[in-house]
Design a protein around this motif. Structure first.
Motif, PDB file in Angstrom:
ATOM      1  N   LYS A  31       0.826  -1.221   0.000  1.00 26.84           N
ATOM      2  CA  LYS A  31       0.000   0.000   0.000  1.00 26.84           C
ATOM      3  C   LYS A  31       0.858   1.268   0.000  1.00 26.84           C
ATOM      4  CE  LYS A  31      -4.346  -1.228  -0.047  1.00 26.84           C
ATOM      5  NZ  LYS A  31      -5.171  -0.802  -1.174  1.00 26.84           N
ATOM      6  N   ASN A  32       2.097   1.168   0.477  1.00 23.55           N
ATOM      7  CA  ASN A  32       3.012   2.317   0.508  1.00 23.55           C
ATOM      8  C   ASN A  32       3.327   2.860  -0.873  1.00 23.55           C
ATOM      9  OD1 ASN A  32       4.099   3.422   2.967  1.00 23.55           O
ATOM     10  ND2 ASN A  32       4.765   1.349   3.471  1.00 23.55           N
ATOM     11  N   ILE A  33       3.193   2.011  -1.899  1.00 18.22           N
ATOM     12  CA  ILE A  33       3.610   2.444  -3.245  1.00 18.22           C
ATOM     13  C   ILE A  33       2.436   2.568  -4.211  1.00 18.22           C
ATOM     14  CG2 ILE A  33       5.953   1.526  -2.981  1.00 18.22           C
ATOM     15  CD1 ILE A  33       4.892  -0.763  -4.970  1.00 18.22           C
ATOM     16  N   GLU A  34       1.239   2.649  -3.658  1.00 17.19           N
ATOM     17  CA  GLU A  34       0.038   2.767  -4.496  1.00 17.19           C
ATOM     18  C   GLU A  34       0.154   3.964  -5.454  1.00 17.19           C
ATOM     19  OE1 GLU A  34      -4.791   2.993  -3.680  1.00 17.19           O
ATOM     20  OE2 GLU A  34      -3.379   3.255  -2.035  1.00 17.19           O
ATOM     21  N   HIS A  35       0.631   5.098  -4.929  1.00 17.53           N
ATOM     22  CA  HIS A  35       0.757   6.300  -5.762  1.00 17.53           C
ATOM     23  C   HIS A  35       1.853   6.135  -6.815  1.00 17.53           C
ATOM     24  CE1 HIS A  35       3.647   6.673  -2.557  1.00 17.53           C
ATOM     25  NE2 HIS A  35       4.205   7.738  -3.100  1.00 17.53           N
ATOM     26  N   ILE A  36       2.907   5.377  -6.478  1.00 16.24           N
ATOM     27  CA  ILE A  36       3.996   5.129  -7.432  1.00 16.24           C
ATOM     28  C   ILE A  36       3.460   4.354  -8.632  1.00 16.24           C
ATOM     29  CG2 ILE A  36       6.203   3.927  -7.776  1.00 16.24           C
ATOM     30  CD1 ILE A  36       6.518   6.365  -5.989  1.00 16.24           C
ATOM     31  N   LEU A  37       2.695   3.304  -8.357  1.00 11.90           N
ATOM     32  CA  LEU A  37       2.135   2.488  -9.438  1.00 11.90           C
ATOM     33  C   LEU A  37       1.193   3.316 -10.315  1.00 11.90           C
ATOM     34  CD1 LEU A  37       1.390  -0.863  -7.535  1.00 11.90           C
ATOM     35  CD2 LEU A  37       3.423  -0.235  -8.843  1.00 11.90           C
ATOM     36  N   LYS A  38       0.414   4.208  -9.677  1.00 11.51           N
ATOM     37  CA  LYS A  38      -0.522   5.044 -10.445  1.00 11.51           C
ATOM     38  C   LYS A  38       0.234   6.052 -11.307  1.00 11.51           C
ATOM     39  CE  LYS A  38      -4.268   6.095 -12.014  1.00 11.51           C
ATOM     40  NZ  LYS A  38      -5.037   5.096 -12.757  1.00 11.51           N
ATOM     41  N   LEU A  39       1.244   6.696 -10.722  1.00 13.59           N
ATOM     42  CA  LEU A  39       2.045   7.670 -11.490  1.00 13.59           C
ATOM     43  C   LEU A  39       2.758   6.988 -12.655  1.00 13.59           C
ATOM     44  CD1 LEU A  39       3.562   9.749  -8.537  1.00 13.59           C
ATOM     45  CD2 LEU A  39       2.071  10.662 -10.325  1.00 13.59           C
ATOM     46  N   ALA A  40       3.289   5.787 -12.406  1.00 18.22           N
ATOM     47  CA  ALA A  40       3.976   5.037 -13.465  1.00 18.22           C
ATOM     48  C   ALA A  40       3.003   4.678 -14.586  1.00 18.22           C
ATOM     49  CB  ALA A  40       4.621   3.778 -12.881  1.00 18.22           C
ATOM     50  N   GLU A  41       1.804   4.281 -14.196  1.00 13.99           N
ATOM     51  CA  GLU A  41       0.774   3.958 -15.201  1.00 13.99           C
ATOM     52  C   GLU A  41       0.433   5.191 -16.041  1.00 13.99           C
ATOM     53  OE1 GLU A  41      -3.955   3.340 -15.056  1.00 13.99           O
ATOM     54  OE2 GLU A  41      -2.870   2.175 -13.548  1.00 13.99           O
TER      55      GLU A  41
END
Length: 360
Positions: free
Chosen positions: A327-337
């Motif tokens: 859950k700590n990297i939820e925003h990372i995955l979204k930004l990468a997408e």
């Protein structure tokens, strides 16, 4: 010095003096692609500024979710840091946050100390730039205004430690040249690089503020040092990004954590100083460099916070994450997408996230 300089405007209610020259109408923003070309040609990143885009609804929602989930934890880390530095430095303490990621935490430390000890500790936010050092004119101003200042530098997190090392080097030079004795230590919320004795945690966790740029930093741009705009006796500069004012969560974030500070109690056994491992982050960097054939180590960014920054304002080649379900990297995955950047699982590190910038 301040009388002659128009200081940059910000969107916080109070609790911070930004010692930054206002370049809002002076320097034009460029595209990320133009910025990357200039950096690859050898121009310092600090001499230009790229246009900041409006955060997507998904990213804003992730920011709000992380903030609501972790508000008590962030408040605890702020309180822990505040107690340690106030016990060390007392009423001579002057908080100097590193603009801009350190600014909200400097404000919150000031708020906590006012709440708990009824003291009004000065707080300034100043610029530090990799390769150019800290703003010596801003430091001189702070020392002139606060004769007995016992400065404590504050930032949000460490990545691989470039800024921590730049701070150590800069302050050593400043102390030698000015016959001063400023403490070069840095206090941070998250210290996965293992370089700060005073930190909230060593975990590489997704601090809510790393999801956004200026819209959680008082609408202030990244700091700028370009001799076309900054004289030798002037502070480093920044722009106020008024075009993002409708997206601004800066004061909202402060108020949300401030409300939690009232509920925090710190035990004496919580106030531990961490040991430092100067080699740790570079071992990770060298492994990644070899594995992905990276020429310049400045293009390898360690930590969730730094990876978010790369995705928000650089040209990333790939993002490595320890666990895609974290859950700590939820925003990372979204930004990468959103940017079409490949995400690969990489477990050989304590860092939850590592990003590599394109070198083409």
């Amino acid at each position: 010095m301040m009388e002659n300089i128009n200081l940059v405007k910000h969107s916080y209610k109070d609790d911070c003096i930004f010692l930054l020259k206002d370049l809002t109408d002076k320097i034009q923003e460029i595209t990320i692609q133009e910025k990357e070309e200039l950096i690859r040609s050898g121009v310092s990143y600090s001499e230009m500024i790229s246009k900041e885009s409006i955060p997507s609804e998904d990213i804003k929602n992730i920011f709000l979710n992380i903030l609501n989930r972790d508000k008590r934890l962030i408040a605890y880390y702020v309180a822990k840091i505040s107690e340690i530095i106030y016990r060390q430095k007392g009423n001579n303490l002057v908080i100097v946050s590193l603009a801009r990621a350190g600014t909200p935490y400097g404000i919150l430390i000031k708020r906590y100390l006012k709440l708990k000890y009824k003291v009004d500790i000065p707080h300034y936010s100043i610029s530090i730039i990799r390769g150019k050092g800290i703003d010596a004119n801003a430091l001189k101003y702070i020392l002139t205004e606060n004769k007995k200042a016992d400065i404590q530098f504050v930032d949000g997190w460490t990545g691989k430690g470039s800024i921590t090392k730049e701070l150590n080097k800069s302050i050593d030079i400043f102390n030698n040249e000015n016959k001063t004795n400023i403490d070069n230590s840095l206090a941070v919320i998250s210290d996965p690089a293992k370089l700060c004795k005073v930190c909230g945690t060593r975990e590489d966790f997704g601090i809510a503020t790393c999801c956004l740029n200026s819209t959680v930093s008082g609408l202030i741009s990244r700091t700028i040092h370009n001799e076309k705009y900054i004289g030798k006796d002037e502070f480093h500069g920044a722009k106020t990004l008024y075009y993002l004012k409708d997206e601004d969560y800066s004061q909202y974030f402060i108020d949300k954590i401030d409300n939690e500070l009232k509920k925090i109690s710190i035990k004496y056994e919580d106030l531990v100083l961490e040991s430092i491992d100067k080699e740790y982050s570079m071992k990770i960097v060298n492994k990644v460099r070899e594995l992905y054939d990276v020429n310049n180590i400045n293009n390898i960014k360690l930590s969730v916070g730094e990876s978010a920054r790369v995705l928000l304002r650089r040209d990333p080649r790939v993002v490595l994450v320890k666990n895609k379900s974290d859950k700590n990297i939820e925003h990372i995955l979204k930004l990468a997408e959103e940017k079409g950047v490949k995400v690969i699982e990489y477990k050989d590190s304590d860092y939850n996230c590592i990003s590599i910038i394109n070198e083409r």
